[in-house]
Design a protein around this motif. Structure first.
Motif, short mmCIF file in Angstrom:
data_model
loop_
_atom_site.label_atom_id
_atom_site.label_comp_id
_atom_site.label_asym_id
_atom_site.label_seq_id
_atom_site.Cartn_x
_atom_site.Cartn_y
_atom_site.Cartn_z
N ASP A 40 0.84 -1.20 0.00
CA ASP A 40 0.00 0.00 0.00
C ASP A 40 0.87 1.25 0.00
O ASP A 40 2.05 1.20 0.36
CB ASP A 40 -0.90 0.01 1.23
CG ASP A 40 -2.01 -1.03 1.17
OD1 ASP A 40 -2.32 -1.49 0.05
OD2 ASP A 40 -2.56 -1.37 2.23
N ALA A 41 0.28 2.37 -0.37
CA ALA A 41 0.94 3.68 -0.41
C ALA A 41 2.06 3.73 -1.42
O ALA A 41 2.94 4.57 -1.33
CB ALA A 41 1.43 4.10 0.98
N GLY A 42 2.07 2.81 -2.38
CA GLY A 42 3.08 2.83 -3.43
C GLY A 42 4.46 2.41 -2.97
O GLY A 42 5.45 2.71 -3.63
N ILE A 43 4.55 1.72 -1.87
CA ILE A 43 5.84 1.30 -1.33
C ILE A 43 6.24 -0.03 -1.97
O ILE A 43 5.44 -0.97 -2.03
CB ILE A 43 5.77 1.14 0.20
CG1 ILE A 43 5.48 2.49 0.85
CG2 ILE A 43 7.06 0.53 0.75
CD1 ILE A 43 5.16 2.42 2.32
N ASP A 44 7.46 -0.11 -2.46
CA ASP A 44 8.02 -1.34 -3.00
C ASP A 44 9.21 -1.74 -2.13
O ASP A 44 10.06 -0.91 -1.81
CB ASP A 44 8.50 -1.16 -4.45
CG ASP A 44 7.35 -1.03 -5.42
OD1 ASP A 44 6.23 -1.48 -5.10
OD2 ASP A 44 7.57 -0.49 -6.52
N GLU A 45 9.25 -3.01 -1.76
CA GLU A 45 10.35 -3.55 -0.96
C GLU A 45 10.91 -4.78 -1.66
O GLU A 45 10.16 -5.58 -2.20
CB GLU A 45 9.87 -3.96 0.44
CG GLU A 45 9.45 -2.81 1.32
CD GLU A 45 10.61 -2.02 1.90
OE1 GLU A 45 11.75 -2.53 1.88
OE2 GLU A 45 10.38 -0.90 2.37
N THR A 46 12.22 -4.94 -1.64
CA THR A 46 12.85 -6.12 -2.23
C THR A 46 12.78 -7.28 -1.27
O THR A 46 13.15 -7.15 -0.10
CB THR A 46 14.32 -5.81 -2.58
OG1 THR A 46 14.36 -4.72 -3.50
CG2 THR A 46 15.00 -7.02 -3.20
N VAL A 47 12.31 -8.42 -1.77
CA VAL A 47 12.27 -9.66 -1.00
C VAL A 47 13.53 -10.43 -1.36
O VAL A 47 13.72 -10.81 -2.51
CB VAL A 47 11.02 -10.50 -1.33
CG1 VAL A 47 11.00 -11.77 -0.50
CG2 VAL A 47 9.74 -9.69 -1.14
N GLY A 48 14.42 -10.61 -0.38
CA GLY A 48 15.66 -11.34 -0.62
C GLY A 48 15.37 -12.79 -1.01
O GLY A 48 14.40 -13.38 -0.55
N ARG A 49 16.21 -13.35 -1.85
CA ARG A 49 15.93 -14.69 -2.36
C ARG A 49 15.86 -15.74 -1.26
O ARG A 49 15.17 -16.72 -1.38
CB ARG A 49 16.92 -15.08 -3.45
CG ARG A 49 18.32 -15.24 -3.02
CD ARG A 49 19.19 -15.74 -4.19
NE ARG A 49 20.55 -15.89 -3.75
CZ ARG A 49 21.54 -15.09 -4.11
NH1 ARG A 49 21.31 -14.09 -4.93
NH2 ARG A 49 22.75 -15.29 -3.65
N ARG A 50 16.56 -15.53 -0.14
CA ARG A 50 16.47 -16.45 0.99
C ARG A 50 15.08 -16.43 1.63
O ARG A 50 14.71 -17.37 2.33
CB ARG A 50 17.47 -16.09 2.07
CG ARG A 50 18.90 -16.33 1.69
CD ARG A 50 19.76 -16.04 2.89
NE ARG A 50 21.13 -15.86 2.51
CZ ARG A 50 22.08 -15.48 3.33
NH1 ARG A 50 21.79 -15.23 4.58
NH2 ARG A 50 23.31 -15.35 2.91
N TYR A 51 14.34 -15.35 1.44
CA TYR A 51 13.06 -15.17 2.11
C TYR A 51 11.86 -15.42 1.18
O TYR A 51 10.73 -15.46 1.63
CB TYR A 51 12.97 -13.76 2.69
CG TYR A 51 14.03 -13.48 3.72
CD1 TYR A 51 13.79 -13.70 5.08
CD2 TYR A 51 15.30 -13.03 3.36
CE1 TYR A 51 14.76 -13.45 6.03
CE2 TYR A 51 16.27 -12.78 4.30
CZ TYR A 51 16.01 -12.99 5.64
OH TYR A 51 16.97 -12.76 6.58
N VAL A 52 12.11 -15.58 -0.12
CA VAL A 52 11.04 -15.74 -1.11
C VAL A 52 10.18 -16.96 -0.81
O VAL A 52 8.95 -16.88 -0.77
CB VAL A 52 11.60 -15.79 -2.55
CG1 VAL A 52 10.54 -16.23 -3.53
CG2 VAL A 52 12.15 -14.42 -2.95
N ALA A 53 10.81 -18.11 -0.56
CA ALA A 53 10.05 -19.34 -0.34
C ALA A 53 9.15 -19.23 0.90
O ALA A 53 7.98 -19.63 0.86
CB ALA A 53 10.99 -20.54 -0.20
N ASP A 54 9.68 -18.66 1.98
CA ASP A 54 8.88 -18.50 3.19
C ASP A 54 7.70 -17.57 2.96
O ASP A 54 6.59 -17.84 3.41
CB ASP A 54 9.72 -17.96 4.35
CG ASP A 54 10.71 -19.00 4.89
OD1 ASP A 54 10.51 -20.20 4.64
OD2 ASP A 54 11.68 -18.58 5.55
#
Length: 162
Positions: free
Chosen positions: A141-155
């Motif tokens: 929301d609010a136009g916020i983009d966050e990078t999801v690290g590859r170690r955390y993608v599966a979880d």
């Protein structure tokens, strides 16, 4: 494992006392205590944040993301209650001195770590987009983009059921 209830008339009506007994400390006992702590925070609707000039009472539902920046934590918030209904409303940022791990322990289960530097509220997650190197971009929301690290993608995918 056995579970039992024992009434204690010395406690007030809104007071609970949980005791975990084992022959010795174990990972299972620690996980159980952490789970009980998280459950006890589910009914809390606000969190106290110590800023440089004040103590702020922040509605937990208004927290979109928390990220580390230098030695500060930045809380990205929906600005007001009316903005909670509009996912495109602008955000507000509050800074505090705390560690991400400590702050995350104070938050309920809908907050998920997506990198070493960031935590998001999955209730504000709008989409996940593929990125480079196995990472993803979480659009919030609010136009916020966050990078999801590859170690955390599966979880994260598991949590949202993807």
């Amino acid at each position: 494992m056995s579970i039992m209830f024992r009434a204690n008339p010395d406690l007030s009506d809104d007071e609970l006392n949980v005791i975990i007994e084992a022959a010795k400390p174990s990972d299972e006992a620690m996980q159980l205590m952490q789970g009980i702590r998280k459950l006890s925070r589910l009914n809390t609707s606000t969190i106290v944040v110590n800023t440089e000039t004040s103590l702020e009472l922040i509605p937990i539902a208004s927290i979109i993301a928390v990220e580390v920046h230098d030695d500060m934590l930045l809380l990205r918030l929906i600005q007001n209650k009316a903005a909670m209904q509009n996912p495109r409303a602008p955000s507000n940022t509050i800074a505090t001195r705390d560690t991400l791990a400590h702050f995350l322990r104070r938050l309920p289960n809908e907050f998920v770590r997506i990198s070493r530097q960031s935590v998001i509220n999955i209730n504000h997650l709008r989409s996940l987009k593929l990125s480079y190197s196995g990472n993803m971009i979480a659009s919030l929301d609010a136009g916020i983009d966050e990078t999801v690290g590859r170690r955390y993608v599966a979880d994260l995918r598991k949590i949202i059921g993807a």
